[in-house]
Design a protein around this motif. Structure first.
Motif, mmCIF file in Angstrom:
data_model
loop_
_atom_site.group_PDB
_atom_site.id
_atom_site.type_symbol
_atom_site.label_atom_id
_atom_site.label_comp_id
_atom_site.label_asym_id
_atom_site.label_seq_id
_atom_site.Cartn_x
_atom_site.Cartn_y
_atom_site.Cartn_z
ATOM 1 N N LYS A 128 73.800 17.965 58.200
ATOM 2 C CA LYS A 128 74.966 17.159 58.550
ATOM 3 C C LYS A 128 75.983 18.119 59.146
ATOM 4 C CE LYS A 128 73.551 13.444 56.247
ATOM 5 N NZ LYS A 128 73.017 12.304 56.884
ATOM 6 N N VAL A 156 64.577 21.281 61.422
ATOM 7 C CA VAL A 156 65.157 20.373 60.435
ATOM 8 C C VAL A 156 65.894 19.271 61.192
ATOM 9 C CG1 VAL A 156 66.873 20.218 58.582
ATOM 10 C CG2 VAL A 156 65.406 22.223 58.744
ATOM 11 N N LYS A 157 65.784 18.067 60.722
ATOM 12 C CA LYS A 157 66.474 16.935 61.345
ATOM 13 C C LYS A 157 67.977 17.224 61.398
ATOM 14 C CE LYS A 157 66.882 11.940 60.995
ATOM 15 N NZ LYS A 157 66.562 10.757 60.219
ATOM 16 N N GLY A 158 68.569 16.994 62.545
ATOM 17 C CA GLY A 158 69.998 17.228 62.719
ATOM 18 C C GLY A 158 70.324 18.597 63.304
ATOM 19 N N GLN A 210 61.935 15.941 53.610
ATOM 20 C CA GLN A 210 62.494 16.481 54.841
ATOM 21 C C GLN A 210 64.003 16.679 54.672
ATOM 22 O OE1 GLN A 210 60.943 17.086 57.919
ATOM 23 N NE2 GLN A 210 62.786 17.496 59.048
ATOM 24 N N LYS A 211 64.447 17.891 54.926
ATOM 25 C CA LYS A 211 65.879 18.165 54.889
ATOM 26 C C LYS A 211 66.548 17.612 56.143
ATOM 27 C CE LYS A 211 65.304 22.714 53.972
ATOM 28 N NZ LYS A 211 65.761 24.083 53.873
ATOM 29 N N GLU A 212 67.823 17.338 56.011
ATOM 30 C CA GLU A 212 68.605 16.891 57.161
ATOM 31 C C GLU A 212 69.943 17.608 57.148
ATOM 32 O OE1 GLU A 212 70.451 12.870 59.213
ATOM 33 O OE2 GLU A 212 69.065 12.675 57.541
ATOM 34 N N GLN A 215 66.892 23.890 66.920
ATOM 35 C CA GLN A 215 65.534 23.366 67.103
ATOM 36 C C GLN A 215 64.681 24.442 67.767
ATOM 37 O OE1 GLN A 215 65.810 19.664 69.257
ATOM 38 N NE2 GLN A 215 67.208 18.784 67.757
#
Length: 186
Positions: A5, A44-46, A1-3, A35
Motif C-alpha cells: 500500500k 508483490v502486488k502494488g 500474496q503480500k500487497e 516490479q
C-alpha cells in the motif's frame, strides 16, 4: 500474496519537503517495491512498474534530487527475496539473481552512479545451512567474501557501492550499542 500500500500524497509531500529543505539525496529501499522483470517471482502486488520508477527518477532529478536505489543483500535481510532465494545466499543461483537485479536497477534508475547494497545486521554468519554447505569459516571471512562477490557483479556498471557500516566497523559498533543500551537500561 503480500500487497504493498503506497500513499502517493505522502510521497509527493515528502519530495516537496526535501526540495524546500535543500535535501538533494534520497536512498530508496526498493526490494519489494518494484516490479522485477528479470524475476517476476519476486513481484508483490502494488509494486511500482519499471516505467513509473523511471518517471519518478526523472521528476526527482528535475527537482535536484539524486535517488540512490537500495537493495539489501544482507544475509539476514533476505526475506524479501522469497523463500527460495533467501535460503541460497553464497550459492551460484543467489549471485545470478544478484547480477540480474543489479543490472535491472541500472536501467530502471537510469544509470545511477551509486547503489546501496545494505549488508547490515548479518550477525551469526556461518551457522545453519551455510555451515552445512561450506564448513566452518569466520563471520569476517564470510561477509568479506559476500561483499567482494557483489562488488565484482556491480563493477561493470560503474556503481559506487554504499553499505551500512555495522558489520565492517564492529569494534566501534559494540561500544556504540553498549552505550545505547546503557542509556535505556539505567
Amino acid at each position: 500474496q503480500k500487497e504493498l500500500k503506497f500513499n502517493m500524497d505522502v510521497w509527493n509531500e515528502y519530495v516537496e519537503h526535501c526540495v524546500a529543505n535543500g535535501i538533494n539525496f534520497i536512498v530508496m529501499d526498493i526490494g519489494e517495491g518494484v516490479q522485477w522483470e528479470s524475476h517476476p517471482e519476486l513481484v508483490v502486488k502494488g509494486a511500482w512498474s519499471k516505467e513509473f520508477v523511471k518517471s519518478e527518477i526523472l521528476r526527482l532529478r528535475e527537482k535536484g534530487i539524486e535517488v540512490v536505489p537500495h537493495i539489501n543483500f544482507s544475509t539476514t535481510h533476505a526475506m524479501w527475496l522469497g523463500d527460495v532465494y533467501a535460503r541460497m545466499v553464497s550459492t551460484p543461483e543467489y549471485y545470478k539473481l544478484t547480477k540480474d537485479l543489479i543490472e535491472e536497477v541500472y536501467e530502471m534508475f537510469l544509470h545511477p552512479s551509486v547503489i546501496h547494497i545494505g549488508m547490515d545486521e548479518a550477525h551469526m554468519l556461518g551457522r545453519g545451512k551455510y555451515f552445512d554447505r561450506y564448513g566452518q569459516k569466520s563471520s569476517n571471512e564470510i561477509i568479506k567474501g559476500h561483499l567482494e562477490k557483489i562488488c565484482d557483479i556491480a563493477k561493470p556498471y560503474g556503481y559506487e557501492l554504499f553499505v551500512w557500516s555495522d558489520m565492517f566497523f564492529r569494534p566501534c559498533m559494540i561500544l556504540y550499542y553498549s552505550m545505547f543500551l546503557f542509556f535505556f537500561v539505567v
